[in-house]
Design an enzyme around this catalytic site. Structure first.
Site, PDB file in Angstrom:
ATOM      1  N   ASN A  40     -38.748  63.197 129.559  1.00  0.00           N
ATOM      2  CA  ASN A  40     -38.773  64.019 130.775  1.00  0.00           C
ATOM      3  C   ASN A  40     -39.744  65.177 130.603  1.00  0.00           C
ATOM      4  OD1 ASN A  40     -36.853  65.065 128.913  1.00  0.00           O
ATOM      5  ND2 ASN A  40     -35.772  66.170 130.526  1.00  0.00           N
ATOM      6  N   GLU A  42     -40.687  68.689 132.561  1.00  0.00           N
ATOM      7  CA  GLU A  42     -40.247  69.605 133.619  1.00  0.00           C
ATOM      8  C   GLU A  42     -41.372  70.541 134.043  1.00  0.00           C
ATOM      9  OE1 GLU A  42     -36.647  71.495 132.191  1.00  0.00           O
ATOM     10  OE2 GLU A  42     -35.492  69.640 132.538  1.00  0.00           O
ATOM     11  N   GLU A  53     -37.430  58.079 132.358  1.00  0.00           N
ATOM     12  CA  GLU A  53     -37.501  56.658 132.728  1.00  0.00           C
ATOM     13  C   GLU A  53     -38.750  56.385 133.559  1.00  0.00           C
ATOM     14  OE1 GLU A  53     -35.059  58.794 133.114  1.00  0.00           O
ATOM     15  OE2 GLU A  53     -33.089  57.881 132.833  1.00  0.00           O
ATOM     16  N   CYS A  82     -30.638  58.863 136.895  1.00  0.00           N
ATOM     17  CA  CYS A  82     -30.495  59.477 138.218  1.00  0.00           C
ATOM     18  C   CYS A  82     -30.788  58.422 139.297  1.00  0.00           C
ATOM     19  CB  CYS A  82     -31.422  60.679 138.365  1.00  0.00           C
ATOM     20  SG  CYS A  82     -33.130  60.254 138.725  1.00  0.00           S
ATOM     21  N   CYS A  85     -34.482  57.256 139.680  1.00  0.00           N
ATOM     22  CA  CYS A  85     -34.915  56.327 138.622  1.00  0.00           C
ATOM     23  C   CYS A  85     -34.291  54.950 138.806  1.00  0.00           C
ATOM     24  CB  CYS A  85     -34.579  56.891 137.249  1.00  0.00           C
ATOM     25  SG  CYS A  85     -35.659  58.271 136.804  1.00  0.00           S
TER      26      CYS A  85
HETATM   27  N1  THU Z   1     -33.512  63.467 133.666  1.00  0.00           N
HETATM   28  C1  THU Z   1     -34.147  62.360 133.192  1.00  0.00           C
HETATM   29  O1  THU Z   1     -35.158  62.445 132.483  1.00  0.00           O
HETATM   30  N2  THU Z   1     -33.647  61.143 133.538  1.00  0.00           N
HETATM   31  C2  THU Z   1     -32.555  60.952 134.341  1.00  0.00           C
HETATM   32  O2  THU Z   1     -32.290  59.838 134.758  1.00  0.00           O
HETATM   33  C3  THU Z   1     -31.694  62.094 134.660  1.00  0.00           C
HETATM   34  C4  THU Z   1     -32.343  63.420 134.532  1.00  0.00           C
HETATM   35  C5  THU Z   1     -34.052  64.774 133.318  1.00  0.00           C
HETATM   36  C6  THU Z   1     -34.695  65.503 134.468  1.00  0.00           C
HETATM   37  C7  THU Z   1     -34.578  66.927 134.019  1.00  0.00           C
HETATM   38  O3  THU Z   1     -35.690  67.241 133.197  1.00  0.00           O
HETATM   39  C8  THU Z   1     -33.332  66.963 133.147  1.00  0.00           C
HETATM   40  O4  THU Z   1     -33.041  65.615 132.834  1.00  0.00           O
HETATM   41  C9  THU Z   1     -32.130  67.591 133.819  1.00  0.00           C
HETATM   42  O5  THU Z   1     -31.903  67.044 135.076  1.00  0.00           O
END
Ligand code: THU
Length: 126
Positions: A40, A42, A53, A82, A85
């Site tokens: 991830n 941000e 993902e 999430c 994704c």
């Molecule tokens: N996040 C993911 O990388 N994948 C997911 O399926 C759920 C959330 C990340 C996004 C963000 O950087 C952090 O988790 C908190 O939401």
């Protein structure tokens, strides 16, 4: 699958998550047998954040892959994918096994069809 899950754990260490501190790694197994990872990333403008993902899958597509066999995701506490994704995984991979690992090594096996029942997809666009 062990190699795929290990790669997801490795990718989690590359996470850029200064706002949530929730680090996620992902790894996708291509039909050619390659493993492509993502983490991830941000943004200070939170909505621009991209999940691990999607980073892994978009990277795999950009590297020329179009068929996928499995996905592994690594989080601290076994958090699932999430909604956004789930849609992207369904669109690009169809029904594939998904392994969700936590930092202690616990692994849950699920699938994209289980995670997104009654999915919207390209068949509805025809
Ligand atoms: N996040 C993911 O990388 N994948 C997911 O399926 C759920 C959330 C990340 C996004 C963000 O950087 C952090 O988790 C908190 O939401």
């Amino acid at each position: 699958m062990k190699k795929l899950i290990t790669h997801a754990h490795t990718m989690r260490k590359r996470s850029h998550a200064p706002y949530s501190n929730y680090t996620v790694g992902a790894a996708v197994l291509t039909a050619d047998g390659d493993i492509i990872g993502g983490c991830n990333v941000e943004s200070s403008s939170y909505g621009l954040t991209c999940c691990a993902e999607r980073v892994a899958l978009y990277r795999a597509v950009a590297e020329g892959h179009s068929s996928f066999k499995a996905l592994a995701v690594a989080t601290e506490n076994g958090g699932s994918l999430c909604g956004a994704c789930r849609q992207v995984v369904w669109d690009l991979c169809g029904d594939i096994p998904i392994f969700i690992a936590d930092k202690k090594g616990k692994i849950e096996k699920t699938s994209s069809a289980k995670l997104l029942p009654e999915a919207f997809d390209q068949n509805k666009l025809k």
